[in-house]
Design an enzyme around this catalytic site. Structure first.
Site, PDB file in Angstrom:
ATOM      1  N   GLY A  15       0.839  -1.208   0.000  1.00  0.00           N
ATOM      2  CA  GLY A  15       0.000   0.000   0.000  1.00  0.00           C
ATOM      3  C   GLY A  15       0.866   1.247   0.000  1.00  0.00           C
ATOM      4  O   GLY A  15       1.852   1.307   0.727  1.00  0.00           O
ATOM      5  N   ARG A  76       1.566  -5.030  -5.662  1.00  0.00           N
ATOM      6  CA  ARG A  76       1.612  -6.256  -4.879  1.00  0.00           C
ATOM      7  C   ARG A  76       2.096  -7.334  -5.837  1.00  0.00           C
ATOM      8  O   ARG A  76       1.750  -7.336  -7.011  1.00  0.00           O
ATOM      9  CB  ARG A  76       0.244  -6.553  -4.275  1.00  0.00           C
ATOM     10  CG  ARG A  76      -0.155  -5.456  -3.286  1.00  0.00           C
ATOM     11  CD  ARG A  76      -1.184  -5.865  -2.272  1.00  0.00           C
ATOM     12  NE  ARG A  76      -1.096  -5.037  -1.064  1.00  0.00           N
ATOM     13  CZ  ARG A  76      -1.761  -3.895  -0.862  1.00  0.00           C
ATOM     14  NH1 ARG A  76      -2.552  -3.423  -1.794  1.00  0.00           N
ATOM     15  NH2 ARG A  76      -1.620  -3.221   0.262  1.00  0.00           N
ATOM     16  N   ASP A 107       4.372  -4.353   6.606  1.00  0.00           N
ATOM     17  CA  ASP A 107       4.737  -5.686   7.095  1.00  0.00           C
ATOM     18  C   ASP A 107       4.939  -6.700   5.973  1.00  0.00           C
ATOM     19  O   ASP A 107       5.881  -7.483   5.998  1.00  0.00           O
ATOM     20  CB  ASP A 107       3.583  -6.235   7.961  1.00  0.00           C
ATOM     21  CG  ASP A 107       3.821  -5.955   9.428  1.00  0.00           C
ATOM     22  OD1 ASP A 107       4.980  -5.773   9.806  1.00  0.00           O
ATOM     23  OD2 ASP A 107       2.835  -5.928  10.184  1.00  0.00           O
ATOM     24  N   THR A 129       3.449   3.156   5.925  1.00  0.00           N
ATOM     25  CA  THR A 129       2.051   2.738   5.840  1.00  0.00           C
ATOM     26  C   THR A 129       1.196   3.688   6.657  1.00  0.00           C
ATOM     27  O   THR A 129       1.556   4.027   7.788  1.00  0.00           O
ATOM     28  CB  THR A 129       1.828   1.293   6.353  1.00  0.00           C
ATOM     29  OG1 THR A 129       0.432   1.113   6.630  1.00  0.00           O
ATOM     30  CG2 THR A 129       2.586   0.979   7.618  1.00  0.00           C
ATOM     31  N   ASP A 131      -1.433   2.983   8.031  1.00  0.00           N
ATOM     32  CA  ASP A 131      -2.122   2.244   9.093  1.00  0.00           C
ATOM     33  C   ASP A 131      -1.375   2.288  10.433  1.00  0.00           C
ATOM     34  O   ASP A 131      -1.970   2.039  11.475  1.00  0.00           O
ATOM     35  CB  ASP A 131      -2.307   0.773   8.694  1.00  0.00           C
ATOM     36  CG  ASP A 131      -3.061   0.619   7.388  1.00  0.00           C
ATOM     37  OD1 ASP A 131      -3.911   1.481   7.098  1.00  0.00           O
ATOM     38  OD2 ASP A 131      -2.807  -0.356   6.659  1.00  0.00           O
ATOM     39  N   ASP A 133       0.616   0.130  11.519  1.00  0.00           N
ATOM     40  CA  ASP A 133       0.380  -1.200  12.103  1.00  0.00           C
ATOM     41  C   ASP A 133       1.633  -2.055  12.204  1.00  0.00           C
ATOM     42  O   ASP A 133       1.548  -3.266  12.414  1.00  0.00           O
ATOM     43  CB  ASP A 133      -0.695  -1.942  11.284  1.00  0.00           C
ATOM     44  CG  ASP A 133      -0.288  -2.140   9.825  1.00  0.00           C
ATOM     45  OD1 ASP A 133       0.730  -1.571   9.395  1.00  0.00           O
ATOM     46  OD2 ASP A 133      -0.991  -2.876   9.111  1.00  0.00           O
ATOM     47  N   ARG A 175      -6.635  -1.103   8.482  1.00  0.00           N
ATOM     48  CA  ARG A 175      -6.624  -2.579   8.463  1.00  0.00           C
ATOM     49  C   ARG A 175      -6.910  -3.115   9.869  1.00  0.00           C
ATOM     50  O   ARG A 175      -7.904  -2.749  10.464  1.00  0.00           O
ATOM     51  CB  ARG A 175      -5.305  -3.109   7.895  1.00  0.00           C
ATOM     52  CG  ARG A 175      -5.168  -2.771   6.423  1.00  0.00           C
ATOM     53  CD  ARG A 175      -4.370  -3.785   5.670  1.00  0.00           C
ATOM     54  NE  ARG A 175      -2.944  -3.589   5.894  1.00  0.00           N
ATOM     55  CZ  ARG A 175      -2.001  -4.158   5.162  1.00  0.00           C
ATOM     56  NH1 ARG A 175      -2.327  -4.954   4.169  1.00  0.00           N
ATOM     57  NH2 ARG A 175      -0.735  -3.938   5.396  1.00  0.00           N
TER      58      ARG A 175
HETATM   59  P1  ADP Z   1       2.319  -4.020   2.781  1.00  0.00           P
HETATM   60  O1  ADP Z   1       3.789  -4.011   2.542  1.00  0.00           O
HETATM   61  O2  ADP Z   1       1.708  -2.673   2.609  1.00  0.00           O
HETATM   62  O3  ADP Z   1       1.976  -4.697   4.097  1.00  0.00           O
HETATM   63  P2  ADP Z   1       1.365  -6.392   1.303  1.00  0.00           P
HETATM   64  O4  ADP Z   1       1.048  -7.187   2.527  1.00  0.00           O
HETATM   65  O5  ADP Z   1       0.387  -6.410   0.196  1.00  0.00           O
HETATM   66  O6  ADP Z   1       1.629  -4.841   1.609  1.00  0.00           O
HETATM   67  O7  ADP Z   1       2.768  -6.942   0.745  1.00  0.00           O
HETATM   68  C1  ADP Z   1       3.376  -6.334  -0.380  1.00  0.00           C
HETATM   69  C2  ADP Z   1       4.194  -7.327  -1.140  1.00  0.00           C
HETATM   70  O8  ADP Z   1       5.226  -7.862  -0.301  1.00  0.00           O
HETATM   71  C3  ADP Z   1       3.466  -8.594  -1.606  1.00  0.00           C
HETATM   72  O9  ADP Z   1       2.715  -8.380  -2.774  1.00  0.00           O
HETATM   73  C4  ADP Z   1       4.631  -9.524  -1.871  1.00  0.00           C
HETATM   74  O10 ADP Z   1       5.310  -9.175  -3.063  1.00  0.00           O
HETATM   75  C5  ADP Z   1       5.538  -9.195  -0.704  1.00  0.00           C
HETATM   76  N1  ADP Z   1       5.268 -10.158   0.386  1.00  0.00           N
HETATM   77  C6  ADP Z   1       4.240 -10.122   1.273  1.00  0.00           C
HETATM   78  N2  ADP Z   1       4.281 -11.190   2.108  1.00  0.00           N
HETATM   79  C7  ADP Z   1       5.347 -11.919   1.736  1.00  0.00           C
HETATM   80  C8  ADP Z   1       5.953 -13.147   2.202  1.00  0.00           C
HETATM   81  N3  ADP Z   1       5.427 -13.832   3.209  1.00  0.00           N
HETATM   82  N4  ADP Z   1       7.061 -13.585   1.572  1.00  0.00           N
HETATM   83  C9  ADP Z   1       7.586 -12.900   0.547  1.00  0.00           C
HETATM   84  N5  ADP Z   1       7.078 -11.746   0.061  1.00  0.00           N
HETATM   85  C10 ADP Z   1       5.983 -11.256   0.626  1.00  0.00           C
END
Ligand code: ADP
Length: 336
Positions: A15, A76, A107, A129, A131, A133, A175
């Site tokens: 995000g 993503r 995260d 972020t 959030d 969070d 979230r």
């Molecule tokens: P944010 O970083 O805002 O929390 P997301 O949870 O959508 O957003 O994660 C962003 C991107 O980080 C995912 O689309 C993926 O490419 C990578 N990612 C998320 N979780 C994992 C994981 N467990 N292992 C490897 N890459 C991950």
């Protein structure tokens, strides 16, 4: 880890958040100031795997400080959740001559950074972020701007609620974290707020409070609901997630006060970053490069009080975020 880093890659992922650009600018300028090349990687881990990147010059990051969103675009990338995806990322770093990677995101993005770190690519996470969070840090870039956007919007709703003796039920982002809801409840004098961290009861936490304040002469109300409040209330049939519209209908039925629902939505993610976000993003970006120059990788840059510091990426991701209980008490005791 080779202390003589020649090239740093930087990407923004997940995000988006206001202030990401300020972080990209700070990383780029700090690195170039110290004779390190920077590759700006487009669209998060997608761009890393496909080689969608370019060398950034000092002037490439001009004029972005005051802009929301991210000049590197965000995405993503489900493929990165697999070992093959991360391996592809590692090979892409080797091919592009990237010695270390700075990941601006939340995260999820840090999990990607952690996995790449475990394959030998030193990574530093910069928390971005709205959030707020991420448990490892008290502050994430974008949060201040987002709260200010929420408050500006609720101020406008309050004007019209006041004119019509209405109740505005406002859903805000976050979230699974209630930080935006709690702070905006305080900033906007909400009679009640629901956050995912605290079990709620509509009768006790909204209806009774509204009845009490109606009795003291108050006739217009703001109720804030965090988007993470998805737990069904036993008073409703079925177990559909709670939302602002259902809560507004319930309030109107029980109190007789006309209630309207507003979901502020994605405007919370945009806008020019606040001064606080620009300063913290600049400091964190600078700090991230200094860590890499000292030969330190696999860390999340964090904020504790007014200090910028860092934590091991594996440890940081295991931490659990909690809500500020004292601030919850403050909000409840002054909302009467
Ligand atoms: P944010 O970083 O805002 O929390 P997301 O949870 O959508 O957003 O994660 C962003 C991107 O980080 C995912 O689309 C993926 O490419 C990578 N990612 C998320 N979780 C994992 C994981 N467990 N292992 C490897 N890459 C991950």
């Amino acid at each position: 880890m080779d202390h003589k880093i020649k090239t740093i890659g930087i990407l923004t992922s997940g995000g988006d958040a206001p202030g990401m650009n300020a972080a990209v600018r700070a990383v780029t300028r700090t690195a170039l100031f110290n004779g390190i090349n920077v590759k700006g990687i487009y669209k998060g881990f997608n761009g890393l795997m496909s080689g969608n990147m370019k060398n950034l010059t000092l002037r490439d990051v001009s004029g972005i400080l005051e802009r929301g969103g991210t000049c590197l675009y965000s995405a993503r990338c489900p493929e990165f959740n697999s070992d093959e995806g991360v391996e592809k990322g590692k090979l892409a770093c080797q091919k592009a001559g990237i010695d270390a990677l700075v990941v601006c995101g939340g995260d999820g993005s840090f999990r990607g950074a952690r996995d790449l770190s475990l394959k030998g690519v030193p990574c530093i996470g910069i928390p971005c972020t709205i959030d707020n969070d991420i448990a490892a840090t008290e502050y994430s870039i974008g949060y201040d701007t987002a709260i200010n956007t929420v408050v500006k919007n609720i101020d406008k709703l309050r004007d019209t609620s006041q004119s019509h003796d209405r109740c505005s039920v406002v859903e805000v982002m976050g979230r699974n974290c209630g930080d935006i809801a709690l702070r905006s409840a305080i900033c906007d004098g909400a009679v009640s707020f629901l956050v995912p961290e605290i079990e709620y009861d509509l009768e006790r936490d909204i209806i009774n409070k509204m009845r009490t304040t109606l009795g003291t002469g108050k006739s217009h109300f703001i109720v804030i609901v965090a988007e993470g409040v998805t737990q069904a209330d036993p008073k409703f049939e079925g177990d559909e997630p709670m939302d602002a519209a259902r809560i507004a209908a319930y309030i109107q039925e029980k109190t007789g006060v006309e209630a309207r629902a507003t979901v502020i939505g994605h405007v919370q993610r945009g806008g020019s970053p606040s001064a606080r976000d620009r300063v913290i993003a600049s400091e964190m970006g600078h700090y991230a490069v200094e860590l890499l120059m000292k030969g330190i990788g696999n860390r999340i840059v964090t904020r504790q009080g007014s200090t910028t510091t860092d934590v091991d990426i594996l440890e940081g991701l295991k931490m659990e975020k909690t809500i500020d209980i004292n601030l919850v008490r403050v909000a409840n005791e002054i909302s009467i």
